[in-house]
Motif scaffolding. Structure first.
Motif, short mmCIF file in Angstrom:
data_model
loop_
_atom_site.label_atom_id
_atom_site.label_comp_id
_atom_site.label_asym_id
_atom_site.label_seq_id
_atom_site.Cartn_x
_atom_site.Cartn_y
_atom_site.Cartn_z
N CYS A 68 0.83 -1.22 0.00
CA CYS A 68 0.00 0.00 0.00
C CYS A 68 0.86 1.26 0.00
O CYS A 68 0.52 2.27 -0.64
N GLU A 69 1.98 1.19 0.69
CA GLU A 69 2.90 2.32 0.74
C GLU A 69 3.53 2.59 -0.63
O GLU A 69 3.65 3.74 -1.07
N LEU A 70 3.93 1.51 -1.29
CA LEU A 70 4.64 1.67 -2.57
C LEU A 70 3.73 2.13 -3.69
O LEU A 70 4.16 2.90 -4.57
N ILE A 71 2.48 1.70 -3.71
CA ILE A 71 1.58 2.07 -4.81
C ILE A 71 0.94 3.44 -4.60
O ILE A 71 0.38 4.01 -5.54
N SER A 72 1.01 3.96 -3.37
CA SER A 72 0.42 5.26 -3.11
C SER A 72 1.33 6.38 -3.59
O SER A 72 2.55 6.33 -3.39
N PRO A 73 0.78 7.42 -4.18
CA PRO A 73 1.62 8.54 -4.65
C PRO A 73 1.97 9.53 -3.54
O PRO A 73 2.81 10.42 -3.76
N ASN A 74 1.37 9.37 -2.37
CA ASN A 74 1.54 10.37 -1.32
C ASN A 74 2.87 10.29 -0.57
O ASN A 74 3.52 11.32 -0.36
N PRO A 75 3.29 9.12 -0.10
CA PRO A 75 4.54 9.07 0.70
C PRO A 75 5.76 9.49 -0.11
O PRO A 75 5.85 9.24 -1.32
N ARG A 76 6.72 10.11 0.58
CA ARG A 76 7.96 10.52 -0.07
C ARG A 76 8.79 9.29 -0.45
O ARG A 76 8.63 8.20 0.11
N PHE A 77 9.71 9.49 -1.39
CA PHE A 77 10.56 8.40 -1.87
C PHE A 77 11.40 7.80 -0.74
O PHE A 77 11.52 6.57 -0.64
N PHE A 78 11.93 8.65 0.13
CA PHE A 78 12.78 8.15 1.22
C PHE A 78 11.97 7.34 2.22
O PHE A 78 12.48 6.38 2.81
N ILE A 79 10.71 7.70 2.42
CA ILE A 79 9.85 6.93 3.31
C ILE A 79 9.61 5.53 2.73
O ILE A 79 9.64 4.53 3.46
N LYS A 80 9.39 5.48 1.43
CA LYS A 80 9.19 4.18 0.78
C LYS A 80 10.45 3.31 0.87
O LYS A 80 10.36 2.11 1.10
#
Length: 242
Positions: free
Chosen positions: A181-193
């Protein structure tokens, strides 16, 4: 950011104070015994706070990643940040943990700091804390059972089984779903992913150790069963001779 620093120092001082209080109260116990009591308290506290955040306060981490940090999320992260700094320093000083656990603490500290600095993705950080710490009470209970000489009993077996099942469900299946869910969402920053991927990869490192433990435990149970059967057979044979 200054409030974050003050909050971290305050939480760190609370965990250190609790440790020294336990050392004074439990003077007959080892330093590790008292440190694990602190770890147990943190595990229970973290699960309660982050569980409330995820299931009651919201938002739901699987559908709303990357949202702004709430005051309660910040408080939960500061509590755990202070603990991880304390435990990291304790482990390094007493040299009780290997590189995997030290890597876990380092990644947890950096991940929380990054989340606090960005001011977002606090709900994911709290979800990770919940999934990571929910197995902690069982892990500490296992150690205390060993130290008190009750590990070879049925209680020790129950704790082992519950720990393995909970770890697999929460760290592998629920954690994997959370990462997706984290990876497919456009909201979280790249570093968070990237941090999510790293934490999930670390869970699989722990999983390899757990698989080895399960194999060893299974062989031990099979040996105990054979020994019991041989003992029963021997006693039956002696009874016939009598």
């Amino acid at each position: 950011m200054s409030l974050v620093v003050v909050g971290t120092l305050l939480c760190l001082s609370c965990w250190v104070s609790l440790y020294f209080i336990l050392c004074n109260v439990n003077g007959s116990r080892s330093y590790e015994w008292n440190c694990r009591l602190v770890t147990l308290v943190h595990g229970i506290l973290a699960v309660c706070i982050t569980g409330y955040i995820g299931y009651v306060d919201g938002p739901w981490p699987f559908t709303n990643p990357g949202t702004k940090n709430s005051p309660l999320q910040i408080s939960a992260m500061l509590v755990s940040l202070g603990y991880f700094i304390f435990d990291m320093a304790w482990c390094v000083y007493f040299r009780t943990e290997g590189p995997v656990m030290l890597a876990h603490h380092t990644m947890s500290i950096l991940g929380i700091l990054l989340t606090l600095w960005l001011g977002e993705s606090g709900i994911e950080a709290c979800a990770v804390l919940f999934g990571s710490e929910i197995t902690n009470p069982l892990l500490q209970a296992r150690w205390f059972i060993k130290q008190t000489g009750h590990y070879g009993t049925r209680l020790g077996d129950i704790v082992d089984v519950l720990f393995v099942l909970l770890f697999v469900v929460m760290r592998v299946f629920v954690g994997g779903t959370m990462l997706y869910c984290e990876l497919i969402s456009p909201n979280p920053r790249f570093f968070i992913k990237c941090g999510g991927v790293a934490m999930y990869a670390l869970s699989w490192v722990f999983m390899v150790d757990i698989v080895r433990f399960c194999i060893k435990k299974s062989k031990s149970w099979q040996k105990q069963r054979r020994d019991q059967q041989e003992t029963v057979a021997a006693n039956g044979h002696e009874g016939k001779n009598d």
